[in-house]
Design a protein around this motif. Structure first.
Motif, mmCIF file in Angstrom:
data_model
loop_
_atom_site.group_PDB
_atom_site.id
_atom_site.type_symbol
_atom_site.label_atom_id
_atom_site.label_comp_id
_atom_site.label_asym_id
_atom_site.label_seq_id
_atom_site.Cartn_x
_atom_site.Cartn_y
_atom_site.Cartn_z
ATOM 1 N N THR A 113 13.970 30.635 -10.195
ATOM 2 C CA THR A 113 12.718 30.717 -11.106
ATOM 3 C C THR A 113 12.566 31.570 -12.034
ATOM 4 O O THR A 113 12.306 31.417 -13.127
ATOM 5 C CB THR A 113 11.414 30.285 -10.416
ATOM 6 N N GLN A 114 12.938 32.691 -11.468
ATOM 7 C CA GLN A 114 12.583 34.069 -12.433
ATOM 8 C C GLN A 114 13.964 34.077 -13.503
ATOM 9 O O GLN A 114 13.663 34.271 -14.568
ATOM 10 C CB GLN A 114 12.930 35.450 -11.566
ATOM 11 N N LEU A 115 14.978 33.838 -12.909
ATOM 12 C CA LEU A 115 16.087 33.580 -13.887
ATOM 13 C C LEU A 115 15.885 32.613 -14.947
ATOM 14 O O LEU A 115 16.380 32.747 -15.990
ATOM 15 C CB LEU A 115 17.334 33.127 -13.198
ATOM 16 N N ARG A 116 15.464 31.410 -14.740
ATOM 17 C CA ARG A 116 15.278 30.384 -15.671
ATOM 18 C C ARG A 116 14.284 30.838 -16.600
ATOM 19 O O ARG A 116 13.998 30.423 -17.808
ATOM 20 C CB ARG A 116 14.736 29.049 -14.821
ATOM 21 N N ASP A 117 12.763 31.467 -15.987
ATOM 22 C CA ASP A 117 12.054 31.982 -17.002
ATOM 23 C C ASP A 117 12.552 32.775 -17.940
ATOM 24 O O ASP A 117 12.315 32.951 -19.295
ATOM 25 C CB ASP A 117 10.974 32.563 -16.102
ATOM 26 N N ALA A 118 13.224 33.940 -17.367
ATOM 27 C CA ALA A 118 13.814 34.901 -18.160
ATOM 28 C C ALA A 118 15.075 34.364 -19.273
ATOM 29 O O ALA A 118 14.873 34.568 -20.553
ATOM 30 C CB ALA A 118 14.704 35.779 -17.619
ATOM 31 N N TRP A 119 15.620 33.379 -18.867
ATOM 32 C CA TRP A 119 16.761 32.573 -19.850
ATOM 33 C C TRP A 119 16.027 31.907 -20.656
ATOM 34 O O TRP A 119 16.335 31.904 -21.967
ATOM 35 C CB TRP A 119 17.463 31.737 -18.769
ATOM 36 N N ASP A 120 14.777 31.245 -20.600
ATOM 37 C CA ASP A 120 14.111 30.451 -21.712
ATOM 38 C C ASP A 120 13.551 31.369 -22.607
ATOM 39 O O ASP A 120 13.378 30.757 -23.809
ATOM 40 C CB ASP A 120 13.049 29.583 -20.904
ATOM 41 N N ARG A 121 13.166 32.582 -22.173
ATOM 42 C CA ARG A 121 12.437 33.398 -23.316
ATOM 43 C C ARG A 121 13.427 34.210 -23.991
ATOM 44 O O ARG A 121 13.451 34.525 -25.419
ATOM 45 C CB ARG A 121 11.417 34.651 -22.506
ATOM 46 N N PHE A 122 14.647 34.606 -23.571
ATOM 47 C CA PHE A 122 15.448 35.462 -24.224
ATOM 48 C C PHE A 122 16.916 34.858 -24.613
ATOM 49 O O PHE A 122 17.607 35.272 -25.505
ATOM 50 C CB PHE A 122 15.685 36.787 -23.468
ATOM 51 N N ALA A 123 17.310 33.913 -24.028
ATOM 52 C CA ALA A 123 18.839 33.575 -23.930
ATOM 53 C C ALA A 123 18.807 32.338 -25.137
ATOM 54 O O ALA A 123 17.872 32.028 -25.605
ATOM 55 C CB ALA A 123 18.976 32.754 -22.848
ATOM 56 N N PRO A 124 20.340 31.916 -25.390
ATOM 57 C CA PRO A 124 20.519 30.955 -26.525
ATOM 58 C C PRO A 124 19.885 29.534 -25.991
ATOM 59 O O PRO A 124 19.294 29.514 -24.964
ATOM 60 C CB PRO A 124 22.122 31.051 -26.615
ATOM 61 N N ALA A 125 20.088 28.759 -26.909
ATOM 62 C CA ALA A 125 19.797 27.306 -26.832
ATOM 63 C C ALA A 125 20.187 26.551 -25.293
ATOM 64 O O ALA A 125 19.890 26.033 -24.730
ATOM 65 C CB ALA A 125 19.906 26.388 -27.787
ATOM 66 N N SER A 126 21.410 27.179 -24.967
ATOM 67 C CA SER A 126 22.131 26.185 -23.977
ATOM 68 C C SER A 126 21.435 26.887 -22.454
ATOM 69 O O SER A 126 21.001 28.033 -22.466
ATOM 70 C CB SER A 126 23.565 26.841 -23.763
ATOM 71 N N SER A 127 21.305 25.979 -21.696
ATOM 72 C CA SER A 127 20.520 26.102 -20.492
ATOM 73 C C SER A 127 21.592 26.468 -19.398
ATOM 74 O O SER A 127 22.788 26.300 -19.530
ATOM 75 C CB SER A 127 19.773 24.759 -20.091
ATOM 76 N N LYS A 153 24.339 15.588 -4.330
ATOM 77 C CA LYS A 153 23.103 14.943 -4.235
ATOM 78 C C LYS A 153 21.980 15.685 -3.987
ATOM 79 O O LYS A 153 20.887 15.225 -4.156
ATOM 80 C CB LYS A 153 23.529 14.150 -2.768
ATOM 81 N N ARG A 154 22.125 17.001 -3.912
ATOM 82 C CA ARG A 154 20.930 17.721 -3.566
ATOM 83 C C ARG A 154 20.044 17.819 -4.932
ATOM 84 O O ARG A 154 20.707 18.004 -6.116
ATOM 85 C CB ARG A 154 21.405 19.305 -3.215
ATOM 86 N N LYS A 155 18.824 17.686 -5.034
ATOM 87 C CA LYS A 155 17.877 18.102 -5.932
ATOM 88 C C LYS A 155 17.899 19.309 -6.741
ATOM 89 O O LYS A 155 17.611 19.922 -7.506
ATOM 90 C CB LYS A 155 16.751 17.384 -5.811
ATOM 91 N N SER A 156 17.857 20.342 -5.374
ATOM 92 C CA SER A 156 17.760 21.759 -5.688
ATOM 93 C C SER A 156 18.899 22.323 -5.755
ATOM 94 O O SER A 156 20.090 21.875 -5.549
ATOM 95 C CB SER A 156 16.911 22.364 -4.729
ATOM 96 N N SER A 157 19.245 23.483 -6.211
ATOM 97 C CA SER A 157 20.403 24.158 -6.282
ATOM 98 C C SER A 157 20.972 24.888 -4.826
ATOM 99 O O SER A 157 20.317 24.870 -3.918
ATOM 100 C CB SER A 157 20.495 25.499 -7.271
ATOM 101 N N VAL A 158 22.023 25.206 -4.782
ATOM 102 C CA VAL A 158 22.802 25.752 -3.445
ATOM 103 C C VAL A 158 21.986 26.749 -3.020
ATOM 104 O O VAL A 158 21.874 26.997 -1.685
ATOM 105 C CB VAL A 158 24.359 26.024 -3.820
ATOM 106 N N PHE A 159 21.451 27.732 -3.867
ATOM 107 C CA PHE A 159 20.493 28.808 -3.556
ATOM 108 C C PHE A 159 19.364 28.418 -2.668
ATOM 109 O O PHE A 159 19.083 28.706 -1.749
ATOM 110 C CB PHE A 159 20.375 29.862 -4.526
#
Length: 441
Positions: free
Chosen positions: A365-379, A425-431
């Motif tokens: 979640t922290q990585l996604r939030d940081a990525w959405d704020r500062f990273a390029p358009a690619s997710s 099949k998992r909805k969440s990530s491996v972590f």
């Protein structure tokens, strides 16, 4: 408008005099005594076409690539079938030694038109590579002249996967090797290429006692136009894993051997691999700098040509970043550089070595939030968990994760990126799956 032509070598007939007596389509601006002189004259912008009547054995794919880059089409004269085939395979038009001047002039004009059309249709890559698309060989006017068209690169059906990432050891090689192993375990034919010109390490990771630099060997053969299927399969080392067999083109043994990985030759190696495997997985280097283009010698090899050409030819590019306060901003900057250097790449972003000890609770979640704020358009495409024990065991034994840690979430995460949908099949990530499993204990 008359096309300026440079010639080298001599024939039984006065080739230059015959061309000059045509008074129209071509004009011979210089007669050279050796190939080096012809190359220098072409680099100076003196001509738009070159006729090689002697010394054609010195022509290589890399040399033709650079001459095409400065707008010079090349036609060589030869009556030896093997040499005609070799020259045609590296992008040279071939005519018999006794070709009529008018026929040769027509071929030169056509070659220049083809080269001009290809240079306009191909987007700039920063490498100056040539386009292998030549005119339709069924053209009646050409086939009637007994002149060989350059042979286009073989279009294999294999898919090319490039694994790239910025400096800082984000895990490119580990992911590339295990992607290849997972595809092999699914019954796919796979060739793994170590194209990292700074720190090739696939041979070490797989425990291969190899000092031959198989990729450099393949590039030398491709540069000469003599790399065929049999030669490739002889050079590519078979590696047997628990799940299957993959072939490996090991990287250069020292960083100062980077000049052996010329872009034109590497392109031919990759195309040959595509014709012999369903998947070609490339461990690419990190550096995308093209400052060597400032060199006064435009024929000089490019330091990062292997990385750039690998990314250009890839059907799918995975951009690997280290999930840390240092690795994330480094990947963000590198992706901007990648977009500028190879606009066609469209990378899939992987966050590697994700761990709560470094990022706190809910690291994804922290990585996604940081990525959405500062990273390029690619997710972010996927998060790969840290598993030091599994990677250490694999490196120590020269194995892959499938063999030493088949149940590890890191292995499953890598497999899910390239293998059958049944593993996704998992909805969440491996972590997150790891965290949930520990919570249940």
């Amino acid at each position: 408008m008359s096309i300026p032509v440079i010639t080298v070598g001599s024939t039984e007939e006065d080739l230059v005099g015959g061309l000059e007596r045509l008074h129209g389509p071509v004009t011979v601006v210089r007669r050279c005594t050796e190939l080096a002189e012809l190359i220098a004259a072409c680099q100076s912008g003196l001509a738009r076409a070159a006729v090689v009547a002697g010394g054609s054995e010195e022509l290589t794919a890399s040399l033709i690539d650079r001459l095409h880059a400065v707008g010079v089409a090349v036609v060589a004269l030869s009556d030896v079938p093997e040499e005609r085939a070799r020259l045609s395979s590296i992008g040279v038009g071939v005519a018999p030694l006794a070709v009529e001047p008018g026929v040769l002039a027509e071929r030169l004009s056509e070659a220049v038109r083809q080269l001009s059309g290809n240079s306009r249709s191909r987007p700039e890559s920063g490498l100056g590579g040539f386009n292998s698309a030549y005119a339709d060989p069924s053209d009646a006017a050409v086939s009637a002249l007994d002149i060989d068209q350059p042979t286009p690169l073989a279009e294999g059906t294999g898919q090319v996967i490039a694994v790239w990432g910025p400096a800082g050891a984000p895990g490119r090689t580990t992911i590339a090797v295990n992607m290849a192993a997972e595809l092999s375990a699914e019954g796919k034919s796979v060739i793994l290429i170590d194209a990292d010109s700074y720190g090739a390490s696939i041979a070490t990771m797989l425990g291969l006692l190899d000092e031959s630099a198989a990729l450099a060997h393949a590039c030398r053969l491709a540069d000469q136009g003599v790399l065929d299927d049999a030669a490739l399969l002889r050079i590519a080392m078979p590696v047997v894993t628990k799940g299957g067999i993959m072939r490996v083109l090991t990287g250069i043994t020292r960083a100062d051997r980077w000049t052996e990985l010329r872009a034109a030759a590497l392109e031919r190696v990759i195309e040959r691999c595509k014709a012999n495997a369903e998947y070609v997985v490339i461990d690419a280097g990190f550096c995308l700098e093209a400052d060597e283009e400032l060199s006064f010698d435009t024929l000089a090899p490019r330091r990062n040509a292997a990385t750039l050409r690998s990314l250009e030819l890839a059907d799918k590019v995975f951009a690997v970043g280290l999930a840390s306060p240092i690795g994330v901003p480094r990947l963000v900057r590198a992706l901007a550089e990648l977009e500028q250097s190879v606009p066609s790449a469209a990378p899939l972003v992987l966050m590697n070595n994700v761990r709560s000890a470094l990022l706190g609770r809910s690291p994804e979640t922290q990585l996604r939030d940081a990525w959405d704020r500062f990273a390029p358009a690619s997710s972010i495409t996927a998060f790969l968990p840290a598993d030091q024990a599994a990677t250490d065991a694999a490196l120590l034994s020269g194995s892959v994760l499938l063999e030493v840690a088949p149940d590890s979430d890191l292995r499953r995460g890598i497999a899910a990126l390239v293998c059958a949908p049944v593993q996704r099949k998992r909805k969440s990530s491996v972590f997150s799956t790891t965290a949930q499993r520990r919570a249940k204990r």
